[in-house]
Design an enzyme around this catalytic site. Structure first.
Site, mmCIF file in Angstrom:
data_model
loop_
_atom_site.group_PDB
_atom_site.id
_atom_site.type_symbol
_atom_site.label_atom_id
_atom_site.label_comp_id
_atom_site.label_asym_id
_atom_site.label_seq_id
_atom_site.Cartn_x
_atom_site.Cartn_y
_atom_site.Cartn_z
ATOM 1 N N HIS A 139 0.044 -7.653 -4.123
ATOM 2 C CA HIS A 139 -0.187 -8.510 -2.957
ATOM 3 C C HIS A 139 -1.546 -8.264 -2.306
ATOM 4 C CE1 HIS A 139 1.478 -4.900 -0.813
ATOM 5 N NE2 HIS A 139 0.557 -5.241 0.072
ATOM 6 N N ASP A 170 5.069 -6.185 -7.883
ATOM 7 C CA ASP A 170 3.954 -5.982 -6.946
ATOM 8 C C ASP A 170 2.962 -4.973 -7.503
ATOM 9 O OD1 ASP A 170 2.342 -6.101 -4.756
ATOM 10 O OD2 ASP A 170 3.799 -5.305 -3.318
ATOM 11 N N GLY A 211 -2.639 -1.006 5.703
ATOM 12 C CA GLY A 211 -3.774 -0.310 5.099
ATOM 13 C C GLY A 211 -3.347 0.667 4.030
ATOM 14 N N SER A 233 -1.133 -0.100 1.667
ATOM 15 C CA SER A 233 -0.693 -0.838 0.485
ATOM 16 C C SER A 233 -1.408 -0.360 -0.774
ATOM 17 C CB SER A 233 -0.981 -2.330 0.651
ATOM 18 O OG SER A 233 0.036 -2.957 1.365
ATOM 19 N N SER A 237 4.297 -0.812 -1.760
ATOM 20 C CA SER A 237 4.446 -2.261 -1.678
ATOM 21 C C SER A 237 4.521 -2.708 -0.227
ATOM 22 C CB SER A 237 5.706 -2.707 -2.434
ATOM 23 O OG SER A 237 5.928 -4.096 -2.269
#
Length: 453
Positions: free
Chosen positions: A195, A225, A308, A310, A325
C-alpha cells in the site's frame, strides 16, 4: 597442586577453543541462532502431520512449550509423544476456516477484521470506531448464523494502513519504511508494504528528493500487502543483512534467516516513526477490511505501530517474519497491528532474503549472491520472553574489526577466552617448573655447604 591446576587449565582452554571452533562451523550452533531454544517439534509440523480435520492450530504456551489444539484423544496422544502439549477442543481448523470463508462471502464492511484465535478455539471478529451500528448488527447476524464459536468485539481507533520503518523512504505519495533487503540473484530490492505505492513510484532517502533510493517495480495491494523497490544502482550495498532499530546509536539487528511465526511468540517491530517495539503474535491468517480494500493471510499482533511505520520489519532473534501492513491504536494507548508474512511475499515475488554470509554458511561475502538459505521454520517456536531482537551490527555495514583486542578476547562466542586460559596455564606451568628447580638448587647448595665446610 599448582602443576595440577595448570594442567587442568590447559585442558579447559583446549575444550573452550574446540567448542568455539565448532560453533562457527556451518550447521553448528553459530549457523542457526536460537536453535538451542526451539522445541522438539513445532506446532506447524504436528498440524501438518495430523491434518486440519483433527487439529485446530498451535501456539507457544506461557512455559515455552508448543501447544497443539486437537479434536480427538488419538491426536492428543500423538502430540504428547512428539514432546508437545495437547489441548482437546470442540472445533477443527477446517471448521474455523469455513467460518472465515462465510465472513468473507458476506457484504464487505470497512473497518472490520477477523482472525483465528487458536488458544480459545474461536474466530474473533473486530469492528473499529468507523463501523456503524447498522453494519455491525448485520455482521453480527452473519456470525450468529455460523455458530457460537464466532466472537464479536468492538475495538477503539480505526484499522488503517500505516502509511507515512526501519529506515524511512519517501515519495510524493507519503512516507514508508524499508523492510528487508531481498535479491533475485542479479538485482537487489527492498521488500516493503504494497500500500506504500504503486509500480513506478520513485523513492528517496530525503525530503528534498536529492538522494534517490529506487523505484517500485512490483506492488500487490489489496488482497496481500507487499511490494518491491529496486535499488537505483541495482545493489543494496554494505549492511544489506541489517535492519535499523532506531536506538540512536547507529546499530541494527543482523538478519540470519526467515520463518513463519507462531501464536504466542515474542516478536519485535522496527519503524522510522516509533522505533523498536515488541509484543506477541496473537493470531494468524487474519483478514482486515481496510477502507482501501481487503487483505488476507496476515499476522495479528499486539505490537504497537504508528503512521510512517508501514513496510517496516517484524522479526525475532534475527529471523525475518513480516512487514508492517496496518492496524489500530498507537504506541501511547497500544493497539493491534497486522503484518504481511515474509515467506508468502518472497514466494509470490520469486526472490530470496539477503542474510549474513555467516548465516549462509560462509558461501559468499556478497549479500547479493542469493545463496543464503532460509532459516528452519522451527526457529519460530521460541518461548515468550526468551527471544531477543538479534545480534546487533552497524546499520551501515562493517565487520566489527573496530572492536578492541580486549573485547574480542573476552567475547564468549570467540576463541579468545580459550586462548587466554591456555596462555595463562602455560605461564603458570613454566613458572611452577622454574620455582621448583630454583628451590631444589638452593637446597643442594645448603646440603653441599654443610657437608664440605
Amino acid at each position: 597442586m599448582t602443576r595440577l591446576a595448570a594442567v587442568g587449565g590447559l585442558l579447559l582452554g583446549g575444550a573452550m577453543v574446540a567448542q568455539s571452533a565448532m560453533a562457527g562451523e556451518p550447521g553448528g550452533h553459530g549457523a542457526q541462532r536460537g536453535a538451542g531454544r526451539t522445541l522438539s517439534a513445532t506446532g506447524a509440523d504436528l498440524v501438518g502431520r495430523l491434518g486440519t480435520a483433527r487439529t485446530a492450530g498451535s501456539w507457544v504456551g506461557d512455559d515455552g512449550r508448543t501447544v497443539v489444539a486437537v479434536t480427538d484423544a488419538g491426536a492428543a496422544d500423538e502430540v504428547r509423544r512428539a514432546g508437545a502439549e495437547a489441548k482437546v477442543v470442540g472445533h477443527s481448523l477446517n471448521e474455523l476456516k469455513s467460518a472465515t470463508s462465510a465472513l468473507r462471502s458476506a457484504p464487505r464492511v470497512a473497518g472490520t477484521a477477523w482472525a483465528l484465535d487458536y488458544r480459545t478455539n474461536r474466530v474473533v471478529v473486530r469492528g473499529d470506531s468507523t463501523v456503524s451500528a447498522m453494519d455491525w448488527a448485520r455482521l453480527t447476524r452473519v456470525a450468529d448464523g455460523i455458530g457460537s464459536f464466532v466472537r464479536m468485539e468492538r475495538t477503539p481507533g480505526t484499522f488503517t494502513p500505516r502509511l507515512n520503518g526501519a529506515q524511512p523512504i519517501l515519495s510524493t505519495g507519503g512516507r514508508c519504511s524499508a523492510g528487508f533487503n531481498v535479491t533475485d540473484g542479479q538485482r537487489d530490492f527492498i521488500l516493503t508494504a504494497g500500500h506504500c505505492g504503486p509500480a513506478g513510484a520513485q523513492w528517496f532517502a530525503d525530503n528534498q528528493g536529492s538522494r534517490p533510493v529506487g523505484r517500485t517495480v512490483s506492488s500487490t495491494f489489496p488482497g496481500a500487502d507487499f511490494s518491491l523497490v529496486q535499488y537505483a544502482n541495482g545493489a543494496a550495498g554494505d549492511g544489506a543483512d541489517v535492519v535499523a532499530i532506531g536506538n540512536g546509536n547507529g546499530n541494527g539487528v543482523r538478519i540470519t534467516g526467515l520463518a513463519d511465526p507462531s501464536v504466542g511468540q515474542r516478536v519485535f517491530r522496527s519503524g522510522s516513526t516509533s522505533g523498536l517495539r515488541d509484543g506477541q503474535v496473537t493470531a494468524l491468517d487474519a483478514t482486515v477490511n481496510y477502507p482501501e480494500g481487503t487483505v488476507t493471510g496476515l499476522i495479528e499482533t499486539n505490537v504497537c505501530a504508528e503512521p510512517g511505520d508501514s513496510g517496516g520489519p517484524l522479526f525475532s532473534d534475527g529471523i525475518a517474519l513480516g512487514v508492517t501492513s496496518g492496524g489500530s491504536g498507537d504506541c501511547t494507548t497500544g493497539g493491534t497491528t497486522f503484518f504481511q508474512p515474509v515467506t508468502a511475499a518472497l514466494t509470490r515475488l520469486n526472490v530470496k532474503l539477503i542474510v549474513s554470509a555467516q548465516a549462509a554458511g560462509g558461501a559468499s561475502a556478497s549479500p547479493s549472491s542469493g545463496a543464503a538459505p532460509s532459516a528452519s521454520p522451527t526457529q519460530a517456536a521460541i518461548a515468550p520472553g526468551a527471544a531477543s531482537p538479534g545480534s546487533t551490527a552497524p546499520v551501515a555495514g562493517g565487520t566489527g574489526t573496530g572492536r578492541t583486542l580486549a573485547a574480542r578476547l573476552t567475547d564468549p562466542g570467540a576463541v579468545g577466552p580459550g586462548l587466554l586460559v591456555i596462555a595463562g596455564s602455560l605461564v603458570a606451568l613454566v613458572a611452577t617448573r622454574y620455582l621448583r628447580a630454583e628451590r631444589d638448587r638452593k637446597a643442594y647448595q645448603r646440603y653441599y655447604s654443610t657437608t664440605w665446610s
